[in-house]
Design a protein around this motif. Structure first.
Motif, PDB file in Angstrom:
ATOM      1  N   VAL A 402       0.830  -1.204   0.000  1.00  0.00           N
ATOM      2  CA  VAL A 402       0.000   0.000   0.000  1.00  0.00           C
ATOM      3  C   VAL A 402       0.865   1.254   0.000  1.00  0.00           C
ATOM      4  O   VAL A 402       0.594   2.225  -0.713  1.00  0.00           O
ATOM      5  CB  VAL A 402      -0.944  -0.011   1.220  1.00  0.00           C
ATOM      6  CG1 VAL A 402      -1.748   1.278   1.283  1.00  0.00           C
ATOM      7  CG2 VAL A 402      -1.876  -1.204   1.156  1.00  0.00           C
ATOM      8  N   LEU A 403       1.945   1.245   0.785  1.00  0.00           N
ATOM      9  CA  LEU A 403       2.803   2.431   0.865  1.00  0.00           C
ATOM     10  C   LEU A 403       3.524   2.697  -0.448  1.00  0.00           C
ATOM     11  O   LEU A 403       3.625   3.835  -0.902  1.00  0.00           O
ATOM     12  CB  LEU A 403       3.824   2.249   1.997  1.00  0.00           C
ATOM     13  CG  LEU A 403       3.268   2.136   3.425  1.00  0.00           C
ATOM     14  CD1 LEU A 403       4.399   1.924   4.412  1.00  0.00           C
ATOM     15  CD2 LEU A 403       2.457   3.369   3.788  1.00  0.00           C
ATOM     16  N   VAL A 404       4.015   1.620  -1.070  1.00  0.00           N
ATOM     17  CA  VAL A 404       4.744   1.789  -2.318  1.00  0.00           C
ATOM     18  C   VAL A 404       3.784   2.071  -3.467  1.00  0.00           C
ATOM     19  O   VAL A 404       4.145   2.719  -4.446  1.00  0.00           O
ATOM     20  CB  VAL A 404       5.616   0.546  -2.591  1.00  0.00           C
ATOM     21  CG1 VAL A 404       6.337   0.649  -3.922  1.00  0.00           C
ATOM     22  CG2 VAL A 404       6.626   0.370  -1.467  1.00  0.00           C
ATOM     23  N   GLY A 405       2.528   1.580  -3.348  1.00  0.00           N
ATOM     24  CA  GLY A 405       1.538   1.823  -4.398  1.00  0.00           C
ATOM     25  C   GLY A 405       1.783   1.003  -5.629  1.00  0.00           C
ATOM     26  O   GLY A 405       1.740   1.513  -6.752  1.00  0.00           O
ATOM     27  N   THR A 406       2.082  -0.297  -5.471  1.00  0.00           N
ATOM     28  CA  THR A 406       2.400  -1.151  -6.608  1.00  0.00           C
ATOM     29  C   THR A 406       1.144  -1.789  -7.162  1.00  0.00           C
ATOM     30  O   THR A 406       0.214  -2.117  -6.432  1.00  0.00           O
ATOM     31  CB  THR A 406       3.378  -2.259  -6.201  1.00  0.00           C
ATOM     32  OG1 THR A 406       2.812  -3.002  -5.121  1.00  0.00           O
ATOM     33  CG2 THR A 406       4.701  -1.667  -5.760  1.00  0.00           C
ATOM     34  N   SER A 434       3.237   3.219  -8.792  1.00  0.00           N
ATOM     35  CA  SER A 434       2.498   4.448  -9.112  1.00  0.00           C
ATOM     36  C   SER A 434       1.774   4.921  -7.860  1.00  0.00           C
ATOM     37  O   SER A 434       1.366   4.116  -7.029  1.00  0.00           O
ATOM     38  CB  SER A 434       1.491   4.192 -10.240  1.00  0.00           C
ATOM     39  OG  SER A 434       0.559   3.217  -9.856  1.00  0.00           O
ATOM     40  N   GLN A 435       1.638   6.238  -7.755  1.00  0.00           N
ATOM     41  CA  GLN A 435       0.920   6.855  -6.641  1.00  0.00           C
ATOM     42  C   GLN A 435       1.465   6.365  -5.298  1.00  0.00           C
ATOM     43  O   GLN A 435       0.726   5.964  -4.409  1.00  0.00           O
ATOM     44  CB  GLN A 435      -0.576   6.564  -6.746  1.00  0.00           C
ATOM     45  CG  GLN A 435      -1.202   7.129  -8.005  1.00  0.00           C
ATOM     46  CD  GLN A 435      -2.683   6.843  -8.081  1.00  0.00           C
ATOM     47  OE1 GLN A 435      -3.230   6.148  -7.248  1.00  0.00           O
ATOM     48  NE2 GLN A 435      -3.329   7.397  -9.080  1.00  0.00           N
ATOM     49  N   SER A 436       2.765   6.414  -5.146  1.00  0.00           N
ATOM     50  CA  SER A 436       3.392   5.965  -3.916  1.00  0.00           C
ATOM     51  C   SER A 436       3.140   6.964  -2.799  1.00  0.00           C
ATOM     52  O   SER A 436       3.110   8.181  -3.012  1.00  0.00           O
ATOM     53  CB  SER A 436       4.894   5.776  -4.133  1.00  0.00           C
ATOM     54  OG  SER A 436       5.528   5.457  -2.916  1.00  0.00           O
ATOM     55  N   ILE A 437       2.962   6.443  -1.581  1.00  0.00           N
ATOM     56  CA  ILE A 437       2.816   7.301  -0.412  1.00  0.00           C
ATOM     57  C   ILE A 437       4.169   7.898  -0.019  1.00  0.00           C
ATOM     58  O   ILE A 437       4.236   8.964   0.583  1.00  0.00           O
ATOM     59  CB  ILE A 437       2.219   6.501   0.755  1.00  0.00           C
ATOM     60  CG1 ILE A 437       0.918   5.809   0.309  1.00  0.00           C
ATOM     61  CG2 ILE A 437       1.954   7.385   1.955  1.00  0.00           C
ATOM     62  CD1 ILE A 437      -0.158   6.769  -0.126  1.00  0.00           C
ATOM     63  N   GLY A 440       9.894  11.041  -3.143  1.00  0.00           N
ATOM     64  CA  GLY A 440      10.775  10.567  -4.202  1.00  0.00           C
ATOM     65  C   GLY A 440      12.060   9.961  -3.689  1.00  0.00           C
ATOM     66  O   GLY A 440      12.658   9.100  -4.355  1.00  0.00           O
ATOM     67  N   ARG A 441      12.495  10.344  -2.494  1.00  0.00           N
ATOM     68  CA  ARG A 441      13.729   9.811  -1.926  1.00  0.00           C
ATOM     69  C   ARG A 441      13.475   8.751  -0.864  1.00  0.00           C
ATOM     70  O   ARG A 441      14.416   8.211  -0.291  1.00  0.00           O
ATOM     71  CB  ARG A 441      14.545  10.950  -1.315  1.00  0.00           C
ATOM     72  CG  ARG A 441      14.975  12.019  -2.322  1.00  0.00           C
ATOM     73  CD  ARG A 441      15.896  13.020  -1.651  1.00  0.00           C
ATOM     74  NE  ARG A 441      15.213  13.747  -0.596  1.00  0.00           N
ATOM     75  CZ  ARG A 441      15.836  14.289   0.458  1.00  0.00           C
ATOM     76  NH1 ARG A 441      17.133  14.154   0.598  1.00  0.00           N
ATOM     77  NH2 ARG A 441      15.144  14.954   1.360  1.00  0.00           N
ATOM     78  N   GLY A 442      12.221   8.473  -0.556  1.00  0.00           N
ATOM     79  CA  GLY A 442      11.909   7.532   0.507  1.00  0.00           C
ATOM     80  C   GLY A 442      11.908   6.092   0.042  1.00  0.00           C
ATOM     81  O   GLY A 442      11.761   5.790  -1.142  1.00  0.00           O
ATOM     82  N   ASN A 443      12.072   5.184   0.982  1.00  0.00           N
ATOM     83  CA  ASN A 443      11.995   3.758   0.690  1.00  0.00           C
ATOM     84  C   ASN A 443      11.549   3.033   1.954  1.00  0.00           C
ATOM     85  O   ASN A 443      11.631   3.571   3.069  1.00  0.00           O
ATOM     86  CB  ASN A 443      13.338   3.217   0.195  1.00  0.00           C
ATOM     87  CG  ASN A 443      14.438   3.349   1.230  1.00  0.00           C
ATOM     88  OD1 ASN A 443      14.498   2.572   2.186  1.00  0.00           O
ATOM     89  ND2 ASN A 443      15.303   4.346   1.062  1.00  0.00           N
ATOM     90  N   VAL A 444      11.089   1.795   1.764  1.00  0.00           N
ATOM     91  CA  VAL A 444      10.590   0.990   2.871  1.00  0.00           C
ATOM     92  C   VAL A 444      11.011  -0.445   2.653  1.00  0.00           C
ATOM     93  O   VAL A 444      11.010  -0.954   1.526  1.00  0.00           O
ATOM     94  CB  VAL A 444       9.044   1.102   2.979  1.00  0.00           C
ATOM     95  CG1 VAL A 444       8.363   0.675   1.696  1.00  0.00           C
ATOM     96  CG2 VAL A 444       8.529   0.283   4.154  1.00  0.00           C
ATOM     97  N   THR A 445      11.416  -1.108   3.739  1.00  0.00           N
ATOM     98  CA  THR A 445      11.752  -2.527   3.720  1.00  0.00           C
ATOM     99  C   THR A 445      10.980  -3.221   4.833  1.00  0.00           C
ATOM    100  O   THR A 445      10.470  -2.581   5.762  1.00  0.00           O
ATOM    101  CB  THR A 445      13.263  -2.750   3.912  1.00  0.00           C
ATOM    102  OG1 THR A 445      13.660  -2.141   5.151  1.00  0.00           O
ATOM    103  CG2 THR A 445      14.049  -2.154   2.767  1.00  0.00           C
TER     104      THR A 445
END
Length: 738
Positions: A402-406, A434-437, A440-445
């Motif tokens: 959901v956060l990445v918006g895949t 698309s439509q990521s929460i 542009g520099r953020g990431n989540v693991t």
């Protein structure tokens, strides 16, 4: 001495007159100045409270207070008090309070507080002041008022509290009023019970906080026969609160509620289609206090100043706001009047708290664009932070999606040959971000071991992500789904037959003859007669006996005619078979809301197939499932109904064929919505078969009276019925703890 006595009598008479005058003055009401409502102020208190102060010209007293839920209002009645306020209505716009107004009529003043939703309140009296305090709980939940803050009523009804500390509903009744009005009468044990009445879909739901429902009242009331807008009233107990679900019979209705002491009344009034449309037209976005403006060529800045004085809001106008307007507005909400003025002069507004900025639209758009550009620059330069977020009730991988918006994209890339000469296409799946929460520099693991999210982003975006995860990470409600597949059959068979034979009467002396008999092996001895010491077979004229009767011994024989050494024997046979059977299959399972679940039980039948590979036949073994299966995907609706996508199968082994066993299939695939705990019939199949068969000798079988000796009748009646039931139940959250 006589004069002194007369003087004393005169003095006594004057004293008596004085006492009479004093008593008359004491018990005669004086024309004193009546009480007057002099001022009305409000202030915020710690703990998200709002306090409203009513100041009287003399000693205050406890007012008579009552509350309505639709619309949400609190009213205070002050008998014998005049209204001395300059304004009839005062805007508040703090918390859940919108405005307050005081109206004088019939020798009393009524103070009405308009709310956005029902809110607990308390009143107290100090000197010449009356204090009304509103309090709202965390998350907008309604809280109970404190007994120490409430005024003591003159005669409080006795309060009954259940053993677990909850109040209770004493009685639930329904009455029909004039013009088809339906009234639901609810008797409360505690008049201070907080009631929340809201409309969800086509139903009206009333919840009673910290209130128990007696088992005798937990039922459905069918009030359709009263000819009111109400059709059903469902009362249920949900832990620490009682709940009423009111189902109307039509969409054309309006409802309101009011409470007197411990009696709560919810009233439903039928509406015509014209009245319903008028209510919809009135329900628009403007909710400000109404005012009237009539000006000819007045400067816009002056209009803004008038609206600011009327609303007690701070209105700041840009230097570029110029021009004049002509207004003639009668009984229009002030916020609608402001929008009309702004649109007429191509102006815009921005509101921050109680400050409204007014400026031309070009300047407003330019400022907003510059602010967005500055925010973008800040996001690009703002340092990144790392935060670990614990996920409790959901898979962390799902939250990451959901956060990445895949989203998944499937494409067909190539084909490959299949056994038997065919071919199939190979599809590949790729992720489209698309439509990521995230920024542009953020990431989540994801840490699979601890089910945690490791998020790296800006501080501002981390706060948004943390709030989003909090809303998504909630326990999912579970549903118990029970189905029943019932197969019932009723078979009936009746068979009537006869045999007619000629026998030789040649028995030796001392011998006996049985006309009708069968040996243990089932051989028929009725056709054989003794002739000396040897057997002689009879001459069969008609052989239409019942085979079922021969197996069960249901036959009777006798001699019709004797002529010399010959006998004419008749055998009548009859058989009747009745059979009733019922097969009940009961698959059931528990699954979460919006989660597909499958349960199966049965066998897999092997069968052999031949595939051609390289021109040669190759034998392969495949398996076919013969199972009882329940596949369901439930969805719990806001009104506690369950919407289900269902697939139910009941397969059985059939008759053997040249290529293997046949499969008797029983299957239903449907989508249905069922109320919580109710049972419905999803579908059914009924099969009936009736046959009547007659075997007879031509002409003789149709003769009246004796035709039964020359025919055989067989009647078969077979009935088979398939019924499929479904019962969903929403499980309580604390079921596992118990």
């Amino acid at each position: 001495m006589q004069k002194l006595t007369m003087r004393q009598g005169l003095q006594k008479g004057m004293r008596f007159v004085g006492w009479v005058v004093m008593l008359f003055l004491q018990f005669t009401p004086l024309q004193a100045e009546p009480l007057k409502l002099q001022s009305l102020d409000f202030t915020t208190l710690p703990g998200d409270k709002l306090q409203i102060q009513l100041s009287l010209s003399g000693p205050a007293f406890s007012p008579r207070a009552f509350q309505t839920d639709n619309p949400a209002r609190i009213a205070l009645d002050l008998p014998g008090v005049a209204n001395g306020l300059d304004k009839k209505s005062i805007p508040i716009n703090i918390g859940g309070a919108e405005s307050i107004q005081a109206i004088e009529a019939s020798g009393r003043t009524r103070v009405v507080l308009n709310l956005t939703e029902s809110t607990p309140y308390s009143t107290k009296v100090e000197g010449n002041d009356i204090f009304l305090t509103l309090q709202k709980g965390k998350g907008g939940r309604l809280l109970e008022t404190s007994d120490s803050m409430l005024p003591e009523p003159t005669k409080a009804p006795p309060q009954s509290v259940s053993t677990d500390g909850l109040s209770e509903l004493r009685n639930l009744d329904f009455r029909r009023g004039d013009k088809g009005v339906g009234r639901i009468l609810i008797t409360l044990s505690n008049p201070k019970t907080i009631v929340n009445i809201r409309e969800e879909g086509r139903k009206v739901i009333a919840t009673f906080a910290h209130t128990a429902l007696p088992p005798t009242l937990a039922r459905r009331l069918d009030v359709m026969d009263f000819a009111t807008p109400v059709q059903f009233i469902d009362a249920s107990d949900e832990g620490n609160q009682a709940k009423l679900v009111i189902s109307p019979a039509t969409d054309e209705f309006d409802y309101s509620s009011y409470q007197t002491d411990n009696q709560l009344t919810i009233e439903f009034r039928p509406l015509s289609k014209v009245e319903k449309e008028e209510i919809k037209k009135k329900a628009f976005a403007y909710s400000g206090e109404k005012l009237s403006l009539n000006f000819q060529d007045i400067p816009v800045r002056s209009v803004l100043q008038i609206l600011g004085d009327f609303t007690n809001l701070n209105i700041v106008a840009s230097d570029t706001v110029q021009g004049s307007v002509t207004l003639r507005l009668n009984d229009v909400p002030w916020d609608q009047a402001l929008d009309l003025v702004l649109k007429a002069k191509n102006l815009g507004k921005r509101q921050d708290g109680n400050i409204i900025r007014v400026l031309p639209l070009d300047e407003l758009n330019k400022q907003e664009k510059e602010e967005l550009e500055s925010q973008k620059v800040v996001e690009e330069l703002e340092p990144l932070k790392t935060e670990i977020i614990q996920v409790n009730y959901t898979k962390a991988e799902d939250v990451k999606t959901v956060l990445v918006g895949t989203t998944e994209k499937t494409s067909q890339t190539a084909t490959q040959p299949e056994i038997g000469g065919g071919s199939s296409k190979i599809s590949t799946t790729s992720l489209d971000v698309s439509q990521s929460i995230l920024s542009g520099r953020g990431n989540v693991t994801v840490d699979q071991r601890t089910n945690q999210l490791i998020v790296k982003d800006t501080a501002r975006n981390l706060a948004k992500i943390r709030e989003l995860v909090r809303q998504l990470d909630i326990p999912v409600r579970q549903v118990l789904i029970e189905s029943r597949v019932v197969i019932a059959n009723n078979d009936f068979t009746r068979e009537l037959g006869s045999r007619l034979a000629v026998n030789h009467n040649g028995y030796a002396s001392g011998t006996t003859r049985k006309l009708i008999a069968t040996d243990p092996a089932g051989n028929d001895l009725t056709k054989q007669t003794f002739k000396g010491d040897t057997f002689a077979s009879p001459d069969m004229l008609v052989d239409l006996g019942s085979a079922a009767a021969a197996a069960t011994g249901g036959s009777a024989g006798f001699t019709l005619l004797k002529a010399g050494n010959y006998l004419l024997d008749l055998e009548l046979s009859a058989a009747q078979t009745e059979g009733r059977g019922e097969v009940v299959s009961n698959p059931r399972l528990i699954t979460s809301d919006q989660t597909k679940a499958v349960i199966k039980q049965g066998n897999e039948l092997p069968y052999q197939a031949t595939a051609s590979i390289g021109g040669a036949g190759v034998a392969t073994i495949s398996y076919k499932q013969v199972v009882l299966e329940l596949t369901v995907t439930p969805h719990i609706t806001p009104d506690d109904n369950i919407l289900m996508e269902l697939l139910i199968k009941k397969d059985e082994k059939g008759e053997p064929t040249t290529y293997g066993l046949a499969i008797d299939k029983r299957e239903i695939s449907t989508t249905v919505q069922v109320a919580n705990g109710e049972t419905v019939v999803l579908g059914g199949v009924y099969e009936g078969k009736k046959t009547n068969t007659t075997d007879k000798v031509p002409f003789f079988g149709d003769l009246p009276g004796v035709g039964f000796m020359f025919r055989r009748n067989k009647a078969v009646d077979q009935k088979k019925e398939l019924l499929i039931f479904i019962t969903p139940k929403i499980l309580k959250q604390n079921l596992g703890g118990r």
